[in-house]
Write an enzyme that holds these catalytic residues in place. Structure first.
Site, mmCIF file in Angstrom:
data_model
loop_
_atom_site.group_PDB
_atom_site.id
_atom_site.type_symbol
_atom_site.label_atom_id
_atom_site.label_comp_id
_atom_site.label_asym_id
_atom_site.label_seq_id
_atom_site.Cartn_x
_atom_site.Cartn_y
_atom_site.Cartn_z
ATOM 1 N N HIS A 1 0.525 -0.621 0.435
ATOM 2 C CA HIS A 1 0.227 0.228 0.351
ATOM 3 C C HIS A 1 0.460 1.806 0.533
ATOM 4 O O HIS A 1 1.321 1.565 1.072
ATOM 5 C CB HIS A 1 -1.199 0.193 1.167
ATOM 6 N N GLU B 1 -3.473 -1.955 -10.287
ATOM 7 C CA GLU B 1 -2.498 -0.581 -9.836
ATOM 8 C C GLU B 1 -1.338 -0.475 -10.080
ATOM 9 O O GLU B 1 -0.221 -0.908 -8.903
ATOM 10 C CB GLU B 1 -4.028 0.109 -8.532
#
Length: 540
Positions: A109, A143
Site C-alpha cells: 500500500h 494498480e
C-alpha cells in the site's frame, strides 16, 4: 422430487421403522440436520444459474487490497491474502504495483508503512490457486505505479506465470459489441488496467504502436481521497520516528477531519505497450457522467468509484446507475479514510447493480457476512446472476423507490424462532459464564426492505434455549434481499457479545421446519451449534 420413503431410508437408523415406513425421533433429528432439513435450499448450493450472459450481468465476488492481512497503514502484506481470498471464491483481486530494488516490482500500500512483497511471488501464487475453487474467470485489478522499465517486468511475469490463461485478445478477434460470458471465459484471467489507445487499433492491422505511450492518469478521480491520506502519512513519518506511533494515529484522525477537494487532477502517465497489451476486456476509464459514458465508452471498459462517489450517484440518479450497469462494469472500493481496513455495506452498491464491489477480506464482520452470504449460492463460483430487472437496457428500476417498477411480487416473510442447540460460550468471557442468548433477524436489501427484529433473551441457557417467538417482515424486492440470523449473549450493562451468525440470500430459503448451522465471526462453521426455526413465505 424425492419420495418420503427415500428420505426415511437415508436418515432412519432403525430397520423396523424403515419397513413401516416411519421416522423415529432419532431419524427425524437426523433429517433435520441433513441438507434436506437445512434452511439453505440444496439445489442452490450447486452451480445452477445461467452462465452464458455478458459478464456485466453478474455480481462478482471481489477483494480490495488483497495482499494485506491487517490494516492499511502498518499492516503485513503477504501472498497468504491472495490464497485466502481465492479459496473463499473471490474472482477479482487487487494488486498495487510499485518499483522495487533490482528491477523487481513490489506489491504494497504505497506511501504507508505496510510491508512489501514481490509481484512475481503474487503472480506465482495466483497461478496456483486461481481455479482451485472456481473455474470461472478471474480479474486482476492492477494498480500500476511503476516506471516503464518495471512495467515491462510486470507484463513479463504475467505472461510467464499465467501463460494461456491470460487473455491477450478478444474471443473472436473482433471488437466486442457485448462482454463475453463467464462460460466463454472459463479458465481465463483478465487484467483490469489502463490501455494505450482504443482496442480497435490493436485489432485492425499490423502493429505500428510505439513501445510506450501516455494515458490520462484519471482512472479513479476519487483516488485523490486516498492520496490525501497517503501524503499525510508520509508527512507524519518524521514526527512518528521522534514521538512514537501514537502521533501517526493522531495525524490520520486530523487528516480525516479536514475537507478534501475531490476534483480530479488530470495528468499523464507513461504506459509500456507490453503492459497495455495485457488489458483487453477491462480497460479502466474515468467516469464523467452517465451521458458521457453512453456517448464515448464501450462495453469492455469499466469505471471505478470510491464508496462515497457511488453513494452520491445513488442518491442523485439511482435508476441511471442501474441502467449504466446493464451494459458496463462498475467497481466500487472502500474509502481511503478506512485506514483500519473496515468495510462499507456492499448491499447498497448491489442495489444499484454494481458488479465489482471490493471489500477488505481480512476484516470480519457484518459486511463480510453479507458478501459471503450473497456468494454462498451458485456453487460458490464467485458469480451471481443479477435479477432480471437489472439486466435489461430499458430498466426503470430505482432501488430508492422500487414500488414504481412493474413485475415485482412483494412477500411477507414469517419466521418462528423455536430453539437453539449447543451454543458456544463467548470467547474471553468470565470462567464458567453461561450465555444469555437472543436471536436477531436482519433483512438487508433495498432501503425500504431493511429491517431487524429480535427475540427476548433466555437466561443462562446456551445448551437448549427455547424462544417460540414469531417475527414478521414485509419485503418489496425479495430478489435483492439477504437474511442474516445473529445470536448474541445479552449483557445488561454493556454491548452484547457475538455468539454466531448465518447469512444467505432470501431466494435460497427453504420453507417449513428448518435448522441453521451457525458460523463464527470469520465465517467458519461452529459445530454443532444451530438454530431451529419455521419459515413461511406468502405473496402479498
Amino acid at each position: 422430487m424425492e419420495t418420503a420413503s427415500a428420505l426415511i431410508d437415508r436418515h432412519e437408523p432403525s430397520d423396523t421403522a424403515k419397513q413401516l415406513p416411519a421416522l423415529t425421533l432419532n431419524g427425524f433429528l437426523a433429517y433435520l440436520r441433513s441438507p434436506e432439513g437445512s434452511i439453505f435450499n440444496p439445489e442452490h448450493e450447486r452451480l445452477h444459474q445461467d452462465m452464458s450472459r455478458p459478464l456485466n450481468h453478474y455480481f462478482i465476488n471481489s477483494s480490495h487490497n488483497t495482499y494485506l492481512l491487517e490494516d492499511q497503514l502498518r499492516g503485513h502484506s503477504s501472498v497468504e491474502g491472495y490464497i485466502r481470498a481465492l479459496m473463499r471464491g473471490c474472482r477479482c483481486v487487487e494488486v498495487d504495483c510499485w518499483d522495487g530494488a533490482g528491477l523487481e516490482p513490489v506489491v504494497y500500500h504505497g506511501h504507508t508503512f505496510t510491508s512489501k512483497i514481490f509481484f512475481k511471488d503474487v503472480i506465482s501464487v495466483i497461478s496456483k490457486y486461481a481455479f482451485t475453487v472456481s473455474e470461472l474467470p478471474l480479474i486482476l485489478s492492477i494498480e500500476n505505479h511503476c516506471s516503464l522499465e518495471q512495467q515491462r517486468v510486470l507484463a513479463h511475469h504475467m505472461r510467464h506465470f499465467l501463460g494461456d490463461w491470460l487473455v491477450m485478445g478478444t474471443i473472436d478477434g473482433s471488437v466486442p459489441t457485448r462482454m463475453p460470458s463467464p462460460e466463454e471465459l472459463r479458465g481465463k484471467i483478465l487484467v483490469k488496467g489502463k490501455r494505450i489507445g482504443p482496442l480497435l487499433d490493436a485489432l485492425s492491422g499490423p502493429e505500428e504502436d510505439p513501445c510506450s505511450g501516455e494515458v490520462t492518469d484519471e482512472d479513479e478521480a476519487a483516488e485523490a481521497e486516498d492520496e490525501n491520506i497517503r501524503n499525510e502519512v508520509k508527512r507524519k513519518e518524521k514526527v512518528t520516528a521522534l514521538c512514537g506511533p501514537c502521533s501517526l494515529a493522531v495525524g490520520i484522525r486530523v487528516a480525516a477531519s479536514q475537507p478534501l477537494s475531490l476534483s480530479p487532477q488530470v495528468s499523464k502517465q507513461s504506459l509500456a505497450k507490453e503492459l497495455s497489451d495485457c488489458v483487453v476486456y477491462c480497460k479502466s476509464v474515468h467516469f464523467h457522467s452517465f451521458h458521457h459514458s453512453r456517448q464515448h465508452y464501450h462495453c469492455y471498459e469499466l469505471s471505478s468509484f470510491t464508496e462515497s462517489k457511488a453513494r452520491k450517484l445513488i442518491r442523485e440518479a439511482a435508476s441511471e446507475f442501474v441502467c449504466h450497469n446493464t451494459w458496463q462494469l462498475s467497481r466500487v472500493y472502500p474509502s481511503g479514510f478506512r485506514t483500519d481496513s473496515s468495510n462499507f455495506s456492499p448491499q447498497e452498491m448491489w442495489n444499484a447493480g454494481c458488479q465489482i464491489v471490493a471489500l477488505n477480506f481480512q476484516t470480519a464482520g457484518e459486511h463480510m457476512d453479507l458478501n459471503d452470504g450473497l456468494f454462498s449460492q451458485n456453487g460458490r463460483c464467485g458469480f451471481v446472476l443479477k435479477p432480471w430487472f437489472m439486466r435489461t437496457s430499458v430498466t426503470t428500476f430505482d432501488p430508492e423507490h422500487p414500488t414504481g417498477t412493474t413485475g415485482f411480487r412483494p412477500i411477507t416473510l414469517t419466521i418462528q424462532i423455536i430453539s437453539g442447540q449447543q451454543l458456544p460460550k463467548v470467547a474471553n468471557s468470565k470462567q464458567g459464564s453461561i450465555v444469555d442468548p437472543l436471536v436477531r433477524v436482519e433483512i438487508h436489501g433495498t432501503p425500504g426492505d431493511c429491517a431487524r427484529q429480535e427475540t427476548k433473551y433466555i437466561d443462562n441457557n446456551g445448551f437448549n434455549p427455547v424462544w417460540y417467538e414469531t417475527l414478521t417482515f414485509s419485503i418489496q424486492v425479495p430478489e435483492l434481499a439477504l437474511i442474516r440470523f445473529v445470536v448474541e449473549d445479552y449483557d445488561m450493562t454493556s454491548k452484547n457479545d457475538f455468539v454466531g451468525q448465518f447469512t444467505m440470500p432470501l431466494s435460497c430459503v427453504q420453507q417449513g421446519y428448518r435448522h441453521i448451522h451457525l458460523l463464527s465471526r470469520d465465517g467458519t462453521y461452529i459445530p454443532p451449534s444451530s438454530l431451529f426455526v419455521h419459515i413461511r413465505i406468502t405473496e402479498d
